[in-house]
Design an enzyme around this catalytic site. Structure first.
Site, PDB file in Angstrom:
ATOM      1  N   ARG A  66       0.825  -1.222   0.000  1.00 37.93           N
ATOM      2  CA  ARG A  66       0.000   0.000   0.000  1.00 37.93           C
ATOM      3  C   ARG A  66       0.850   1.259   0.000  1.00 37.93           C
ATOM      4  NH1 ARG A  66      -3.484  -1.910   5.071  1.00 37.93           N
ATOM      5  NH2 ARG A  66      -1.332  -2.255   5.657  1.00 37.93           N
ATOM      6  N   LYS A 169       4.606 -18.237   6.610  1.00 40.74           N
ATOM      7  CA  LYS A 169       4.036 -18.663   7.874  1.00 40.74           C
ATOM      8  C   LYS A 169       3.709 -17.429   8.716  1.00 40.74           C
ATOM      9  CE  LYS A 169       6.299 -18.263  11.265  1.00 40.74           C
ATOM     10  NZ  LYS A 169       7.268 -17.410  11.994  1.00 40.74           N
ATOM     11  N   HIS A 199      10.930 -21.451   6.657  1.00 38.28           N
ATOM     12  CA  HIS A 199      12.299 -21.229   6.179  1.00 38.28           C
ATOM     13  C   HIS A 199      13.329 -22.131   6.881  1.00 38.28           C
ATOM     14  CE1 HIS A 199      12.751 -18.444   9.619  1.00 38.28           C
ATOM     15  NE2 HIS A 199      14.048 -18.572   9.455  1.00 38.28           N
ATOM     16  N   GLU A 237      16.593 -17.894  21.145  1.00 37.99           N
ATOM     17  CA  GLU A 237      16.967 -16.626  20.517  1.00 37.99           C
ATOM     18  C   GLU A 237      17.321 -15.628  21.599  1.00 37.99           C
ATOM     19  OE1 GLU A 237      14.698 -15.598  16.700  1.00 37.99           O
ATOM     20  OE2 GLU A 237      13.182 -16.353  18.073  1.00 37.99           O
ATOM     21  N   ASP A 256       4.451 -18.699  16.597  1.00 44.51           N
ATOM     22  CA  ASP A 256       5.571 -18.130  15.845  1.00 44.51           C
ATOM     23  C   ASP A 256       6.628 -19.186  15.522  1.00 44.51           C
ATOM     24  OD1 ASP A 256       7.039 -15.969  14.720  1.00 44.51           O
ATOM     25  OD2 ASP A 256       8.317 -15.931  16.498  1.00 44.51           O
ATOM     26  N   HIS A 261       8.497 -24.144  12.841  1.00 44.12           N
ATOM     27  CA  HIS A 261       9.912 -24.531  12.808  1.00 44.12           C
ATOM     28  C   HIS A 261      10.193 -25.724  13.739  1.00 44.12           C
ATOM     29  CE1 HIS A 261      10.072 -20.839  10.766  1.00 44.12           C
ATOM     30  NE2 HIS A 261      10.400 -20.036  11.747  1.00 44.12           N
ATOM     31  N   LYS A 357      12.331 -16.342  23.338  1.00 49.38           N
ATOM     32  CA  LYS A 357      13.014 -15.079  23.016  1.00 49.38           C
ATOM     33  C   LYS A 357      13.726 -14.598  24.268  1.00 49.38           C
ATOM     34  CE  LYS A 357      10.785 -13.957  18.969  1.00 49.38           C
ATOM     35  NZ  LYS A 357      11.561 -13.955  17.717  1.00 49.38           N
TER      36      LYS A 357
END
Ligand code: NDP
Ligand code: BG6
Length: 506
Positions: A66, A169, A199, A237, A256, A261, A357
């Site tokens: 957009r 995803k 990925h 992570e 997520d 994954h 995380k």
């Protein structure tokens, strides 16, 4: 730089990417071209493919979003993105090749006239760049924007050329929405035209799990409940949510990473050998594992949310203090679980998984812990420092494989200690590993779907997640429950320690 790019046959840079036929001429259309994924991953991946001459000569890129931007502004922003994020050095001739066929259309997907404008530019690109009506549409947009787009593309698809869709995803938000999305897409497109991307499957080290298991005769006979005590999968992570609060508040760690994954890593570890490496056979075996996963009870799943703390020496805010996050948010940033694959190979063998995380470091690994030797003929004091054998696939960083074995400490007596036998990608192949997105984009251009997830896999993954999320509605944990920079809430340690095991020290 004026030197020409080496051709495929003589190009040492091609090591690490399978060199097969060159893809057909095509236009690569990115919906979501003003977004983060496009600039950090997609365009740098296309650049690296161009750098290695793996793209077709007749190629074009059309960005759609957009935000208002001219063709030149888009090209210039993408050039900066390549300079910042590509793994290869910047070469003007490579960039000119890519930028020469690069266009941008600003439109809202809900606007049907916008679709006409996209169609018009694609027709122009067919004429200018010889892309022959072949289209690879990449949906780098939030899941909520996909439905409208698919409908419009489906209604307007022409008989000329092939069409393939790469869909990011998370694919839907739960089983019901994933099924609706699948049904909508399948109204207009066949399964072989749909590439649901995860990925992690494009990472070299993840594919190496298949090589390790099925190209070596020594592992398969011991890859089962008789020899393996348990498996640990870690996706840690150190980063937080990186400004993606709008998305993350809805998704949380379970949607997520766990739903996609993590379950894919587990499926590759536990699957039976496929008859061959065609997409159908590999995916048939993975889906059997996903179907065999036993729904964990509430005591077998732990969730956490990080509070303020220190990561790599720096003070970082708690999740609830991140911009765009509700001050009383109940979104989880950490999940640990004990899972069982209910089949003959794995019955009663726990798969302990954890992801989160703001953990102390970035590390993704799959550790196969074998049972202890049945009868070590040494004095107990000689083997105090001996741990059971562990085979670890280091997915990232320090990509490689290590095997912990007992070895005699040099000197008098018979003292045994654990040592590691290591294989490191960097040392063995002396080549940089390709980015996952390079491999996956190239595969989709070639129509090769082995490393993409099939409808039934996605649906099985959602069934498990839906069951876990439903159980979570019954209680309200005291968040935050782990400081940033630590290995998750104390209950995650309890989850494994009550089985007299412990998380690997990474
Ligand atoms: P961003 O929010 O950065 O970008 C989303 C893009 O979608 C923007 O270009 C936005 O453009 C466009 N968009 C959204 N709604 C519309 C609409 N109605 N009409 C037209 N354009 C629209 O997201 P990301 O790039 O981070 O992620 C995109 C997808 O990729 C998501 O599904 C995400 O889960 C997935 N993903 C992202 C990863 C990452 O590292 N970023 C990693 C793995 C997956 P504009 O506002 O200009 O319209
Ligand atoms: C994405 C998640 O799919 O994977 C992100 O949306 C996460 O939250 C990322 O950071 C991790 O990918 P990688 O390749 O850096 O391990």
């Amino acid at each position: 730089m004026t030197e020409t790019i080496p051709q495929q046959e003589e190009n040492p840079l091609l090591e690490g990417l399978l060199v097969r036929r060159t893809p057909d001429p095509c236009a690569f259309v990115i919906f979501g071209a003003s977004g983060d994924l496009t600039q950090r991953k997609l365009i740098p991946a296309l650049y690296s493919l161009a750098y290695r001459r793996l793209l077709p000569e007749n190629f074009a890129v059309l960005g759609v979003a957009r935000s208002e931007e001219s063709d030149d502004e888009f090209r210039s922003r993408m050039e900066d993105a390549v300079k910042e994020h590509a793994r290869d050095p910047f070469r003007q001739d490579v960039w000119d090749f890519l930028a020469g066929g690069m266009r941008y259309v600003a439109t809202d997907f809900a606007d049907e006239k916008g679709e006409d404008r996209v169609g018009k530019v694609l027709t122009e690109l067919d004429e200018e760049r010889g892309t022959n009506g072949n289209r690879l549409y990449y949906f780098a947009v939030p899941p909520s924007a996909i439905g409208t787009l698919v409908q419009q593309l489906g209604e307007q698809r022409s008989a000329e050329g092939w069409v393939r869709l790469i869909i990011e995803k998370p694919f839907g938000h739960n089983l019901e929405s994933a099924r609706e999305l699948n049904a909508l897409i399948q109204e207009h497109f066949a399964e072989h035209e749909i590439f649901r991307i995860d990925h992690y499957l494009g990472k070299e080290t993840v594919q190496n799990m298949l090589a390790l298991r099925f190209a070596n005769g020594i592992f398969e006979p011991i890859w089962n409940r008789q020899f393996i005590d348990h498996v640990q999968i870690t996706v840690a992570e150190s980063i937080g949510i990186e400004g993606r609060s709008g998305y993350y508040e809805q998704a949380g760690a379970i949607r997520d990473i766990f739903q996609n994954h993590l379950l894919q890593l587990l499926a590759l570890t536990a699957m039976e050998p496929p008859i061959d490496f065609t997409s159908e056979q590999v995916r048939n075996e993975k889906v059997k594992v996903l179907r065999s996963l036993h729904t964990p009870g509430p005591k077998s799943v732990v969730r956490g949310q990080y509070g303020r703390g220190f990561v790599e020496g720096e003070e970082v805010p708690g999740y609830r203090e991140e911009e765009g996050v509700a001050p009383d948010s109940m979104t989880e940033t950490y999940v640990a679980a004990k899972l069982f694959v209910d089949n003959w190979r794995w019955a009663d063998t726990p798969f302990y998984v954890r992801m989160g995380k703001r953990l102390p470091r970035r590390e993704t690994s799959i550790a196969i812990q074998f049972k202890r030797a049945p009868h070590p003929p040494f004095e107990e004091t000689a083997t105090e420092e001996l741990r059971p054998n562990v085979l670890v696939v280091h997915v990232q960083p320090d990509e490689g494989v290590s095997l912990a074995i007992g070895a005699k400490v040099p000197g008098a007596g018979m003292k045994i200690r654990t040592v590691n036998m290591d294989f490191l990608y960097g040392g063995a192949f002396r080549t940089g590993l390709p980015e996952a997105y390079e491999r996956l984009i190239l595969d989709a251009m070639l129509g090769e779907a082995t490393l993409f997830t099939r409808t039934d896999e996605v649906e099985e993954q959602w069934s498990l997640v839906d069951a876990i999320v439903a159980a979570w509605r019954r209680d309200r944990p005291g968040f935050p429950n782990y400081p940033a920079g630590t290995w998750g809430p104390p209950s995650a340690a309890d989850l494994i320690e009550r089985d007299a095991r412990s998380w690997r020290r990474t």
